[in-house]
Scaffold this motif. Structure first.
Motif, PDB file in Angstrom:
ATOM      1  N   LYS A 237       0.676  -1.207   0.030  1.00  0.00           N
ATOM      2  CA  LYS A 237      -0.052   0.049   0.040  1.00  0.00           C
ATOM      3  C   LYS A 237       0.999   1.207   0.095  1.00  0.00           C
ATOM      4  O   LYS A 237       1.828   1.280   0.265  1.00  0.00           O
ATOM      5  CB  LYS A 237      -1.054  -0.039   1.318  1.00  0.00           C
ATOM      6  N   SER A 238       0.354   2.414  -0.647  1.00  0.00           N
ATOM      7  CA  SER A 238       1.274   3.486  -0.607  1.00  0.00           C
ATOM      8  C   SER A 238       1.044   4.310   0.970  1.00  0.00           C
ATOM      9  O   SER A 238      -0.115   4.144   1.693  1.00  0.00           O
ATOM     10  CB  SER A 238       0.679   4.522  -1.440  1.00  0.00           C
ATOM     11  N   GLY A 239       2.016   5.006   1.047  1.00  0.00           N
ATOM     12  CA  GLY A 239       2.033   5.704   2.383  1.00  0.00           C
ATOM     13  C   GLY A 239       3.416   5.856   2.948  1.00  0.00           C
ATOM     14  O   GLY A 239       4.401   5.441   2.476  1.00  0.00           O
ATOM     15  N   TYR A 259       8.945   6.713   2.124  1.00  0.00           N
ATOM     16  CA  TYR A 259       7.522   6.944   1.528  1.00  0.00           C
ATOM     17  C   TYR A 259       7.509   5.804   0.615  1.00  0.00           C
ATOM     18  O   TYR A 259       8.310   6.047  -0.285  1.00  0.00           O
ATOM     19  CB  TYR A 259       7.146   8.687   0.979  1.00  0.00           C
ATOM     20  N   TYR A 260       6.372   4.978   0.702  1.00  0.00           N
ATOM     21  CA  TYR A 260       6.064   4.226  -0.408  1.00  0.00           C
ATOM     22  C   TYR A 260       5.030   4.418  -1.273  1.00  0.00           C
ATOM     23  O   TYR A 260       3.817   4.802  -1.006  1.00  0.00           O
ATOM     24  CB  TYR A 260       5.883   2.689   0.269  1.00  0.00           C
ATOM     25  N   TRP A 261       4.897   4.561  -2.610  1.00  0.00           N
ATOM     26  CA  TRP A 261       4.286   4.468  -3.737  1.00  0.00           C
ATOM     27  C   TRP A 261       4.000   3.394  -4.374  1.00  0.00           C
ATOM     28  O   TRP A 261       4.867   2.734  -5.015  1.00  0.00           O
ATOM     29  CB  TRP A 261       4.837   5.722  -4.640  1.00  0.00           C
ATOM     30  N   ASN A 262       2.735   2.968  -4.188  1.00  0.00           N
ATOM     31  CA  ASN A 262       2.286   1.567  -5.121  1.00  0.00           C
ATOM     32  C   ASN A 262       1.559   1.866  -6.129  1.00  0.00           C
ATOM     33  O   ASN A 262       0.385   2.324  -6.414  1.00  0.00           O
ATOM     34  CB  ASN A 262       1.355   0.764  -4.125  1.00  0.00           C
ATOM     35  N   ILE A 263       2.453   2.228  -7.220  1.00  0.00           N
ATOM     36  CA  ILE A 263       1.952   2.797  -8.452  1.00  0.00           C
ATOM     37  C   ILE A 263       1.223   1.684  -9.049  1.00  0.00           C
ATOM     38  O   ILE A 263       0.106   2.095  -9.607  1.00  0.00           O
ATOM     39  CB  ILE A 263       3.237   2.933  -9.322  1.00  0.00           C
ATOM     40  N   ASP A 268       6.350  -0.148  -8.330  1.00  0.00           N
ATOM     41  CA  ASP A 268       6.385   0.486  -7.085  1.00  0.00           C
ATOM     42  C   ASP A 268       7.638   1.582  -6.979  1.00  0.00           C
ATOM     43  O   ASP A 268       8.610   1.275  -7.709  1.00  0.00           O
ATOM     44  CB  ASP A 268       6.121  -0.083  -6.052  1.00  0.00           C
ATOM     45  N   THR A 270       9.940   3.938  -3.907  1.00  0.00           N
ATOM     46  CA  THR A 270      10.150   4.276  -2.331  1.00  0.00           C
ATOM     47  C   THR A 270      11.017   5.434  -2.447  1.00  0.00           C
ATOM     48  O   THR A 270      12.215   5.560  -3.305  1.00  0.00           O
ATOM     49  CB  THR A 270      10.968   3.138  -1.712  1.00  0.00           C
TER      50      THR A 270
END
Length: 794
Positions: A237-239, A259-263, A268, A270
């Motif tokens: 999940k993004s966040g 910060y993680y971005w689940n594209i 994805d 980070t």
């Protein structure tokens, strides 16, 4: 599930008809719109169908056709309109089960009003409370004064109200959230708990989010959280990811916020920002992608101004692997690129990924093609060498470029195997470092063999021809700017396999005896003036002792006239074929001196080589032993020895030790372990993982020590403690790794993991350090399988 009613049960009127508890009546309310009385009097029971397995998820097209089953002490109502179930009432439809003291079900609206001790089990997720209004199929409604438990994470909590938005989403008001196992006592308090004004649950995305929350640990509020999201499963999940706070002997106090971005499911990214008290602020990121025909990742980190070095520091890494199938064969592209800003980067930034902590960084790009019998590749390889003034290394040659073509026909006929390999490579390096000229080297290697195979043995004669051509940028010692060399090689490999039934220590085995003889001959060609671009001496082991050339690469071809003799015996499980023990010995008998050597090397004149001894024992799965010894019979000393043993009696219990000797160079002892400390004082209770357990916590010791007997000091040290408190795990790890001949880097790593919620780390993630350094290390909460909704079926 409904059953066929007996004649006695068919006679009483339906309304206010009591149902004896041992014979709870099941009524199908959604069967072709038949009136209840007709259903009750039907002589036919519902047809049952066999199924090889229970379905975890009910298909959408099936769900709408499922009947509703009810039972209770008293059932009354109007057919196709309403039903009132009183006294230990139950309503069941598909994966939704409702228990209550009283249930009022309105069929047209598919609405349930339950009062009293209400309990819902929805696909394994359980809710309990006093008042429920719910549309069963849509799963819309509310629950007052509720308690809940989620199947997948074992998380649970209390709430003043739960609003069910649909089958996948819910809003929990004035809620608590924890994964700590609830105790029986009324004064029970969880070790950790998240208290929030609102918690939103999204089972479709497997994400929870909390607003106006406070995280408490052992009754102490750690930090207020205006808003936070957390996983309900292992789904990405993004966040914001948990921050990292660290203490490093070189960079000082560090704070990093990723910060993680689940594209997308296959992409994805980070992003990471870090502050180092001694160095400054750095920014970095990583992008990953996965497609059907290719995959890869790109990462970088930039420190605009390093206060200690007074310059910009950066790293860059990229990997790509891909193959595209065409009518003419597969076309592949592989990239493997690592670069850093300066020679000191590997020493200053030990938190970087493992390849960036090396002193030789490749920049490798290869385009390849593979057909049925042919392969071709075009490669460019350029090294970045990070020099240490106290321990300089000779940089390897760049290949700018290399072109190779190989042909290996699969249907040659006559039982023959053959291949032809053509290669041309441009070798480049700084001459002041290598002291030899750059060059273009081309070679052709042709070989043909005829294996004769039988159940009890094999014989394989092989003939090969190696021809090389060099064009140098500068003159050699004899003034020449070119050189060529052609050499034939003949080899004969043979072996026998004998088998017998045997018994040792009360166990039955199939024992083999496998003698092997390998002869090779290559005539002498003077190669002293040829530079060395990609060649080194082969390691002396059981894999190389049966090969034609003493060197790896193509700049030296040893003149050999030797015979290698060896024998191996194995003990095999006759039922499974598993190897319980293996013992081997091999030695070379040289008929003439080997005069071809590497620069500054001495000819090999010994007629008998060192004796190579090897053993591997795994008598039982818990124990393992491997040993290899290179023994000099003239001096009665071992030139090289490696002995390793391991003991793994169960989960989270492993001890390994190794002894490594290279005469005159190094002598080291290495030991690694992971073990429950509770075992030492007699507490051998069940571990809490994998999965989840109950009861008190357990302490684990974990680490790895590498000690140099020659220098009488610890080279690398990783020691730590882990505590599994059922719903939280604490880790403390001290890491000291040698970074140069006279310096080492020390880090203190701490992590507090709230199981099923998040991890807070002090220092870099200790799990990365433990998995990288401790052999056979197991993560304490590695989930074996996804929990089934039938594990909480009622």
């Amino acid at each position: 599930m409904s059953r066929r009613p007996t004649p006695a049960e068919q006679n009483p009127p339906l309304r206010n008809r009591p149902v004896p508890r041992p014979l709870a009546l099941g009524v199908a309310l959604a069967c072709a719109g038949l009136p209840w009385a007709a259903l009750a009097q039907s002589p036919e029971a519902p047809a049952l169908r066999t199924s090889p397995f229970l379905q975890e998820a009910i298909p959408a097209d099936v769900r709408t056709q499922l009947p509703v089953f009810v039972r209770g002490d008293r059932i009354s109502g109007q057919a196709d309109v309403s039903a009132l179930i009183e006294g230990d009432a139950e309503l069941r439809r598909g994966d939704t089960v409702i228990h209550a003291d009283r249930v009022d079900y309105q069929l047209p609206e598919d609405l349930v009003r339950a009062r009293g001790q209400v309990r819902i089990n929805r696909a394994g997720n359980v809710y309990e409370g006093t008042e429920l209004d719910l549309r069963v199929e849509a799963f819309e409604g509310f629950f007052s004064d509720a308690r809940y438990r989620f199947l997948r994470t074992a998380a649970h909590g209390d709430a003043t109200r739960i609003d069910f938005i649909d089958r996948d989403r819910a809003v929990v008001h004035n809620a608590t959230y924890t994964t700590c196992e609830r105790g029986d006592e009324t004064s029970w308090q969880p070790d950790w708990v998240l208290r929030a004004a609102t918690i939103r649950i999204d089972n479709e995305e497997q994400v929870g989010s909390a607003e106006n929350a406070v995280l408490e640990f052992k009754g102490v509020s750690l930090l207020p959280i205006p808003q936070i999201s957390f996983p309900l499963s292992d789904k990405r999940k993004s966040g914001l990811l948990p921050p990292t706070v660290g203490l490093d002997s070189r960079s000082g106090l560090e704070y990093a916020q990723p910060y993680y971005w689940n594209i997308a499911p296959n992409r994805d990214a980070t992003f990471n920002a870090a502050v180092m008290s001694k160095r400054g602020v750095s920014l970095g990121g990583e992008f990953r992608y996965l497609e059907r025909d290719y995959s890869g990742q790109i990462s970088t980190d930039v420190l605009p101004n390093d206060n200690l070095r007074d310059r910009m520091r950066w790293n860059f890494a990229a990997q790509h692997k891909g193959v595209i199938e065409t009518a003419q064969g597969g076309v592949g592209l592989n990239l493997n690129l690592y670069r850093v800003s300066d020679d000191d980067y590997w020493r200053d930034f030990r938190r970087a990924t493992q390849p960036l902590r090396q002193r030789l960084l490749p920049g490798d790009a290869m385009l390849s093609w593979a057909g049925s019998d042919m392969t071709a590749r075009l490669r460019a390889l350029k090294w970045q060498t990070l020099q240490d003034p106290l321990a300089p290394i000779v940089p390897p040659y760049d290949r700018m470029p290399q072109l190779q073509w190989r042909y290996a026909p699969t249907q040659l006929g006559g039982g023959l195997d053959a291949s032809l390999e053509l290669d041309t490579t441009r070798f480049e390096a700084a001459r002041e470092r290598t002291l030899q000229p750059n060059a273009q080297r081309s070679y052709a290697l042709a070989q043909i063999s005829r294996p004769f195979l039988a159940p009890g043995g094999f014989v394989t004669p092989r003939l090969q021809l190696h021809s090389s051509q060099y064009q140098f940028d500068g003159p050699l010692a004899n003034g020449e700017r070119s050189a060529s060399r052609s050499l034939p090689t003949f080899s004969l490999d043979s072996g026998l396999v004998f088998e017998r039934e045997a018994q040792y220590l009360g166990r039955h085995f199939l024992q083999t005896l496998e003698p092997r003889a390998f002869y090779t001959y290559t005539p002498f060609r003077d190669q002293r003036l040829l530079p060395v671009y990609d060649t080194a001496a082969n390691d002396f082991n059981f894999a190389t002792i049966y090969t034609e050339n003493a060197f790896g690469g193509n700049d030296r071809i040893a003149d050999n006239n030797l015979l290698t003799l060896g024998v191996t015996t194995r003990l095999l499980n006759p039922a499974t074929g598993a190897e319980a023990a293996r013992f081997g010995v091999a030695q070379r008998l040289r008929f003439a001196d080997q005069n071809v050597t590497l620069p500054n090397g001495a000819p090999v004149s010994e007629r008998l080589s060192d004796l190579l001894l090897g053993a591997g024992i795994q008598w039982v799965p818990q124990w393992g032993l491997d040993a290899t010894v290179q023994y000099n019979p003239k001096t009665n000393t071992s030139m090289r020895s490696t002995v390793g043993a391991r003991y793994t009696p169960g989960n989270y219990r492993t001890v390994s030790a190794a002894y490594r000797l290279q005469r005159g160079t190094s002598e080291q002892v290495d030991m690694g372990w992971q073990w429950p400390l509770n075992d030492l004082w007699g507490d051998k209770g069940q571990d809490l993982g994998p999965g989840r357990g109950q009861g008190g916590g357990r302490w684990y010791s974990v680490g790895r020590l590498n000690f140099s007997l020659q220098d009488r000091k610890l080279v690398d040290t990783v020691v730590g403690l882990e505590y599994d408190g059922c719903c939280w795990i604490g880790r403390v790890v001290l890491e000291r790794l040698q970074s140069s001949v006279i310096s080492a880097n020390t880090r203190l790593l701490f992590q507090l993991e709230f199981v099923g919620f998040s991890r807070l780390s002090l220092g870099a993630n200790p799990l990365d350090t433990l998995k990288r350094n401790v052999p056979r290390y197991q993560y304490l909460r590695e989930q074996v399988s996804t929990p089934s909704r039938f594990s909480q079926y009622d």
